[in-house]
Design a protein around this motif. Structure first.
Motif, PDB file in Angstrom:
ATOM      1  N   GLY A 163       0.622  -1.107   0.086  1.00 29.09           N
ATOM      2  CA  GLY A 163       0.028   0.022  -0.008  1.00 29.09           C
ATOM      3  C   GLY A 163       0.874   1.222   0.036  1.00 29.09           C
ATOM      4  O   GLY A 163       0.449   2.125  -0.721  1.00 29.09           O
ATOM      5  N   GLU A 164       1.660   1.039   0.906  1.00 27.15           N
ATOM      6  CA  GLU A 164       2.714   2.507   0.894  1.00 27.15           C
ATOM      7  C   GLU A 164       3.661   2.736  -0.582  1.00 27.15           C
ATOM      8  O   GLU A 164       3.570   3.737  -0.953  1.00 27.15           O
ATOM      9  CB  GLU A 164       3.971   2.216   1.970  1.00 27.15           C
ATOM     10  N   ILE A 165       3.967   1.625  -1.224  1.00 24.51           N
ATOM     11  CA  ILE A 165       4.480   1.647  -2.299  1.00 24.51           C
ATOM     12  C   ILE A 165       3.756   2.272  -3.386  1.00 24.51           C
ATOM     13  O   ILE A 165       4.012   2.800  -4.289  1.00 24.51           O
ATOM     14  CB  ILE A 165       5.191   0.341  -2.921  1.00 24.51           C
ATOM     15  N   ARG A 166       2.292   1.465  -3.503  1.00 22.38           N
ATOM     16  CA  ARG A 166       1.472   2.103  -4.534  1.00 22.38           C
ATOM     17  C   ARG A 166       1.084   3.529  -4.311  1.00 22.38           C
ATOM     18  O   ARG A 166       0.912   4.085  -5.288  1.00 22.38           O
ATOM     19  CB  ARG A 166       0.197   1.292  -4.367  1.00 22.38           C
ATOM     20  N   ARG A 167       1.082   3.955  -3.071  1.00 21.44           N
ATOM     21  CA  ARG A 167       0.495   5.261  -2.774  1.00 21.44           C
ATOM     22  C   ARG A 167       1.531   6.375  -3.112  1.00 21.44           C
ATOM     23  O   ARG A 167       1.322   7.345  -3.674  1.00 21.44           O
ATOM     24  CB  ARG A 167       0.325   5.515  -1.136  1.00 21.44           C
ATOM     25  N   ASN A 168       2.949   5.855  -2.769  1.00 23.49           N
ATOM     26  CA  ASN A 168       4.085   6.818  -3.372  1.00 23.49           C
ATOM     27  C   ASN A 168       4.192   6.750  -4.592  1.00 23.49           C
ATOM     28  O   ASN A 168       4.527   7.736  -5.413  1.00 23.49           O
ATOM     29  CB  ASN A 168       5.499   6.157  -2.473  1.00 23.49           C
ATOM     30  N   LEU A 169       3.818   5.531  -5.323  1.00 27.29           N
ATOM     31  CA  LEU A 169       3.944   5.774  -6.772  1.00 27.29           C
ATOM     32  C   LEU A 169       2.852   6.372  -7.469  1.00 27.29           C
ATOM     33  O   LEU A 169       3.234   7.360  -8.506  1.00 27.29           O
ATOM     34  CB  LEU A 169       3.769   4.310  -7.256  1.00 27.29           C
ATOM     35  N   LEU A 170       1.692   6.727  -6.859  1.00 25.46           N
ATOM     36  CA  LEU A 170       0.753   7.396  -7.467  1.00 25.46           C
ATOM     37  C   LEU A 170       0.999   8.952  -7.191  1.00 25.46           C
ATOM     38  O   LEU A 170       0.793   9.800  -8.139  1.00 25.46           O
ATOM     39  CB  LEU A 170      -0.661   7.160  -6.442  1.00 25.46           C
ATOM     40  N   LEU A 171       1.836   9.281  -6.034  1.00 31.30           N
ATOM     41  CA  LEU A 171       2.229  10.581  -5.762  1.00 31.30           C
ATOM     42  C   LEU A 171       3.324  11.060  -6.740  1.00 31.30           C
ATOM     43  O   LEU A 171       3.272  12.077  -7.336  1.00 31.30           O
ATOM     44  CB  LEU A 171       2.848  10.740  -4.249  1.00 31.30           C
ATOM     45  N   GLN A 172       4.350  10.048  -6.949  1.00 30.92           N
ATOM     46  CA  GLN A 172       5.324  10.375  -8.011  1.00 30.92           C
ATOM     47  C   GLN A 172       4.656  10.829  -9.335  1.00 30.92           C
ATOM     48  O   GLN A 172       5.071  11.627  -9.810  1.00 30.92           O
ATOM     49  CB  GLN A 172       6.290   9.254  -7.998  1.00 30.92           C
ATOM     50  N   ILE A 173       3.862   9.752  -9.928  1.00 27.18           N
ATOM     51  CA  ILE A 173       3.262  10.130 -11.302  1.00 27.18           C
ATOM     52  C   ILE A 173       2.364  11.253 -11.141  1.00 27.18           C
ATOM     53  O   ILE A 173       2.655  12.104 -12.027  1.00 27.18           O
ATOM     54  CB  ILE A 173       2.434   8.736 -11.611  1.00 27.18           C
ATOM     55  N   ALA A 174       1.512  11.375 -10.295  1.00 28.84           N
ATOM     56  CA  ALA A 174       0.624  12.613 -10.191  1.00 28.84           C
ATOM     57  C   ALA A 174       1.701  13.940  -9.981  1.00 28.84           C
ATOM     58  O   ALA A 174       1.385  14.827 -11.059  1.00 28.84           O
ATOM     59  CB  ALA A 174      -0.267  12.727  -8.877  1.00 28.84           C
ATOM     60  N   ALA A 175       2.644  13.859  -9.405  1.00 29.95           N
ATOM     61  CA  ALA A 175       3.737  15.154  -9.600  1.00 29.95           C
ATOM     62  C   ALA A 175       4.283  15.394 -10.838  1.00 29.95           C
ATOM     63  O   ALA A 175       4.259  16.524 -11.393  1.00 29.95           O
ATOM     64  CB  ALA A 175       4.675  14.903  -8.747  1.00 29.95           C
TER      65      ALA A 175
END
Length: 196
Positions: A12-24
């Protein structure tokens, strides 16, 4: 990327951070209005319902990116204050080192920097907060005898933020100059001026 509102569990942490990175990346490249949740989830290889497990909306993820930028920048500026009792001969190199750290953050997190420093409606507020913090640092350093007593540190802080803002946009984020070289140029200008 961030620590706010994390879903428990490593995946979940990895997926959430990936979403943040891609959104940025998407916000930085395309702007707020042109960025679509569907693009973010497609690039992250997750479903749209998965996105909503972590973020309520596009605005929520955008606001979190702004908060991450602000929190990290505030931490860097707080750490940039010179310690009391330093030898005068080390001041210039210490200032360069601390400014290089901030510029390295801007370069390494260029998407976050673009969002927080230029895109967000809160960017002016972030820069004002930054200027106040720099002013406090400079006044303390002035009290410690590192800088002339007759210099208006509010003016210096505002000038420094203007220099940082402009040169980050025109030089650093465009890859024209590296963080250390930029820090060296600014410190040399502010400490020694322009007269030959």
């Amino acid at each position: 990327m961030g620590q706010r509102g994390r879903k428990k569990g490593t995946n979940g942490e990895i997926r959430r951070n990936l979403l943040l990175q891609i959104a940025a990346e998407e916000f930085s490249k395309n702007g707020y209005h042109e960025t679509k949740i569907s693009t973010i989830v497609q690039r992250a290889n997750v479903t749209q319902p998965s996105f909503y497990l972590y973020f309520q909306s596009k605005e929520a993820i955008f606001q979190e990116l702004i908060a991450i930028f602000r929190d990290q920048l505030v931490a860097f500026v707080q750490q940039s204050r010179l310690e009391t009792g330093m030898e005068k001969g080390t001041i210039e190199s210490e200032i360069k080192k601390k400014l290089t750290t901030i510029f390295s953050f801007f370069k390494e997190q260029s998407d976050l920097t673009w969002i927080g420093f230029y895109m967000a409606k809160e960017s002016s507020e972030i820069k004002n907060q930054l200027a106040c913090q720099v002013k406090e640092n400079l006044r303390k350093e002035q009290e410690d005898g590192y800088f002339r007593a007759d210099v208006d540190m509010e003016m210096v802080a505002d000038s420094l933020i203007g220099i940082i803002e402009r040169l980050t946009e025109t030089k650093l984020l465009k890859g024209v100059i590296e963080p250390e070289e930029l820090a060296n140029e600014i410190v040399h200008l502010l400490l020694y001026g322009m007269i030959s």
